[in-house]
Design an enzyme around this catalytic site. Structure first.
Site, PDB file in Angstrom:
ATOM      1  N   PRO A  67       0.224  -1.493   0.084  1.00  0.00           N
ATOM      2  CA  PRO A  67       0.149   0.241  -0.170  1.00  0.00           C
ATOM      3  C   PRO A  67       1.160   1.303  -0.166  1.00  0.00           C
ATOM      4  CG  PRO A  67      -0.528  -1.084   2.134  1.00  0.00           C
ATOM      5  CD  PRO A  67       0.752  -2.545   0.986  1.00  0.00           C
ATOM      6  N   ASN A  68       0.297   2.401  -1.426  1.00  0.00           N
ATOM      7  CA  ASN A  68       0.874   3.112  -0.490  1.00  0.00           C
ATOM      8  C   ASN A  68       2.463   3.521  -1.525  1.00  0.00           C
ATOM      9  OD1 ASN A  68      -1.315   4.961   0.664  1.00  0.00           O
ATOM     10  ND2 ASN A  68      -0.453   4.039   2.169  1.00  0.00           N
ATOM     11  N   ARG A  84       4.075  11.462  -2.133  1.00  0.00           N
ATOM     12  CA  ARG A  84       4.291  10.862  -0.689  1.00  0.00           C
ATOM     13  C   ARG A  84       5.696  10.977   0.495  1.00  0.00           C
ATOM     14  NH1 ARG A  84       4.318   4.645   1.582  1.00  0.00           N
ATOM     15  NH2 ARG A  84       3.799   5.565   3.191  1.00  0.00           N
ATOM     16  N   TYR A 115      11.042   8.812   1.949  1.00  0.00           N
ATOM     17  CA  TYR A 115      11.040   8.229   0.021  1.00  0.00           C
ATOM     18  C   TYR A 115      11.401   8.938  -0.525  1.00  0.00           C
ATOM     19  CZ  TYR A 115       7.372   5.397   3.190  1.00  0.00           C
ATOM     20  OH  TYR A 115       6.876   5.189   4.788  1.00  0.00           O
ATOM     21  N   ASN A 126       8.317  -5.073  -1.222  1.00  0.00           N
ATOM     22  CA  ASN A 126       8.583  -4.454   0.212  1.00  0.00           C
ATOM     23  C   ASN A 126       6.561  -4.214   0.507  1.00  0.00           C
ATOM     24  OD1 ASN A 126       8.240  -2.168   1.684  1.00  0.00           O
ATOM     25  ND2 ASN A 126       9.231  -0.616   0.401  1.00  0.00           N
ATOM     26  N   ALA A 137       3.702  -0.459   4.707  1.00  0.00           N
ATOM     27  CA  ALA A 137       2.830  -0.405   6.274  1.00  0.00           C
ATOM     28  C   ALA A 137       2.520  -2.426   7.155  1.00  0.00           C
ATOM     29  CB  ALA A 137       1.498   0.196   6.686  1.00  0.00           C
ATOM     30  N   HIS A 186       4.296  -4.296   9.602  1.00  0.00           N
ATOM     31  CA  HIS A 186       3.993  -4.596  10.519  1.00  0.00           C
ATOM     32  C   HIS A 186       3.049  -4.964  11.761  1.00  0.00           C
ATOM     33  CE1 HIS A 186       6.861  -1.050   9.326  1.00  0.00           C
ATOM     34  NE2 HIS A 186       6.347  -0.178   8.327  1.00  0.00           N
ATOM     35  N   ASP A 223       1.687 -15.377   6.854  1.00  0.00           N
ATOM     36  CA  ASP A 223       1.188 -16.798   6.305  1.00  0.00           C
ATOM     37  C   ASP A 223       1.709 -16.945   4.484  1.00  0.00           C
ATOM     38  OD1 ASP A 223       1.118 -17.168   8.804  1.00  0.00           O
ATOM     39  OD2 ASP A 223      -0.982 -17.228   8.918  1.00  0.00           O
ATOM     40  N   GLU A 269      13.349  -8.769   2.184  1.00  0.00           N
ATOM     41  CA  GLU A 269      12.086  -8.385   1.903  1.00  0.00           C
ATOM     42  C   GLU A 269      13.035  -6.284   2.410  1.00  0.00           C
ATOM     43  OE1 GLU A 269       9.101  -8.208   5.494  1.00  0.00           O
ATOM     44  OE2 GLU A 269      10.925  -6.431   6.912  1.00  0.00           O
ATOM     45  N   HIS A 299      12.958  -1.895   2.896  1.00  0.00           N
ATOM     46  CA  HIS A 299      12.373  -0.628   3.211  1.00  0.00           C
ATOM     47  C   HIS A 299      12.775   0.387   2.183  1.00  0.00           C
ATOM     48  CE1 HIS A 299       9.355  -2.778   5.217  1.00  0.00           C
ATOM     49  NE2 HIS A 299      10.485  -3.454   5.341  1.00  0.00           N
ATOM     50  N   ILE A 300      12.427   0.968   1.660  1.00  0.00           N
ATOM     51  CA  ILE A 300      12.938   2.339   1.391  1.00  0.00           C
ATOM     52  C   ILE A 300      13.685   3.706   2.429  1.00  0.00           C
ATOM     53  CG2 ILE A 300      12.731   4.353  -0.124  1.00  0.00           C
ATOM     54  CD1 ILE A 300      10.623   3.268  -1.631  1.00  0.00           C
ATOM     55  N   SER A 301      12.909   3.500   3.208  1.00  0.00           N
ATOM     56  CA  SER A 301      13.068   3.965   4.325  1.00  0.00           C
ATOM     57  C   SER A 301      13.706   3.341   5.335  1.00  0.00           C
ATOM     58  CB  SER A 301      12.060   5.083   4.875  1.00  0.00           C
ATOM     59  OG  SER A 301      11.252   3.993   5.429  1.00  0.00           O
ATOM     60  N   ARG A 323      12.258   5.398  12.892  1.00  0.00           N
ATOM     61  CA  ARG A 323      11.389   6.501  12.925  1.00  0.00           C
ATOM     62  C   ARG A 323      10.604   6.292  14.045  1.00  0.00           C
ATOM     63  NH1 ARG A 323       9.180   5.163   6.821  1.00  0.00           N
ATOM     64  NH2 ARG A 323       7.173   7.302   7.700  1.00  0.00           N
ATOM     65  N   ARG A 368       7.038   0.853  13.675  1.00  0.00           N
ATOM     66  CA  ARG A 368       7.915   0.509  12.202  1.00  0.00           C
ATOM     67  C   ARG A 368       8.751   0.038  12.705  1.00  0.00           C
ATOM     68  NH1 ARG A 368       5.574   4.206   8.533  1.00  0.00           N
ATOM     69  NH2 ARG A 368       4.706   5.936   9.012  1.00  0.00           N
TER      70      ARG A 368
HETATM   71  C1  DQA Z   1       8.319   1.429   4.354  1.00  0.00           C
HETATM   72  C2  DQA Z   1       8.388   1.396   5.473  1.00  0.00           C
HETATM   73  C3  DQA Z   1       6.930   1.531   6.060  1.00  0.00           C
HETATM   74  O1  DQA Z   1       6.795   1.443   7.203  1.00  0.00           O
HETATM   75  C4  DQA Z   1       5.737   2.314   5.368  1.00  0.00           C
HETATM   76  O2  DQA Z   1       4.062   2.074   5.630  1.00  0.00           O
HETATM   77  C5  DQA Z   1       5.745   1.826   3.560  1.00  0.00           C
HETATM   78  C6  DQA Z   1       7.098   1.938   2.746  1.00  0.00           C
HETATM   79  C7  DQA Z   1       9.232   2.044   3.357  1.00  0.00           C
HETATM   80  O3  DQA Z   1       9.627   1.458   2.500  1.00  0.00           O
HETATM   81  O4  DQA Z   1      10.075   2.291   4.013  1.00  0.00           O
HETATM   82  O5  DQA Z   1       4.445   2.204   3.484  1.00  0.00           O
HETATM   83  O6  DQA Z   1       7.725   0.458   3.847  1.00  0.00           O
END
Ligand code: DQA
Length: 144
Positions: free
Chosen positions: A9-10, A17, A22, A74, A77, A80, A87, A98, A100-102, A107, A111
């Site tokens: 998502p997102n 965003r 990001y 990735n 959210a 978390h 599963d 896995e 994560h960009i950040s 943070r 997270r």
């Molecule tokens: C994220 C970190 C997550 O906490 C956040 O909800 C995201 C992006 C990252 O790529 O840093 O949507 O997965």
């Protein structure tokens, strides 16, 4: 190799965003960067983004049937708290990384937990979009 890149998502909102977190490159840039890298290196890469848990789970199950050899994910959210996604990932014996960009550890507290990382081979975080490329290098066995 046959690879799958999943974004939760997102992540389609990259470049829109929280640019300070990001970056300014958009989702299209990420898709092009990864497609071009895969092509250059002779790999087949399916790229999918969904704002829905079920969409990501369906793609992971599809990967089981279609001979996918590596998954870069990735989960956004969902990382978390999604036991359903965890599963699904642990259901398939396909190498997974896995991303994560950040740097999630710098943070908010919520997270700092990943329910999905323990069922992946490894995790790359805090390195921006480069993390996706590094995850692909791991899966394709690139010599470091
Ligand atoms: C994220 C970190 C997550 O906490 C956040 O909800 C995201 C992006 C990252 O790529 O840093 O949507 O997965």
């Amino acid at each position: 190799m046959k690879l799958l890149l999943l974004n939760g998502p997102n992540l389609n909102f990259l470049g829109i965003r929280e640019k300070g977190v990001y970056g300014t490159e958009d989702y299209g840039y990420l898709v092009r960067m990864m497609k071009e890298k895969a092509e250059r290196e002779g790999h087949e890469l399916d790229i999918y983004q969904s704002n829905y848990e079920g969409g990501l789970i369906d793609k992971i199950q599809e990967a089981y049937y279609n001979g996918t050899e590596g998954i870069i994910i990735n989960p956004g959210a969902f990382t978390h708290y999604s036991y359903a996604l965890r599963d699904a990932l642990s259901s398939v014996e396909i190498p997974k990384v896995e991303v994560h960009i950040s740097n999630v550890h710098k943070r908010e507290e919520f997270r700092h937990t990943s329910v999905t990382a323990p069922v992946c081979d490894g995790q790359v975080l805090g390195l921006g979009l480069k993390g996706y490329a590094l995850a692909m290098d791991y899966l394709t066995g690139c010599q470091l």
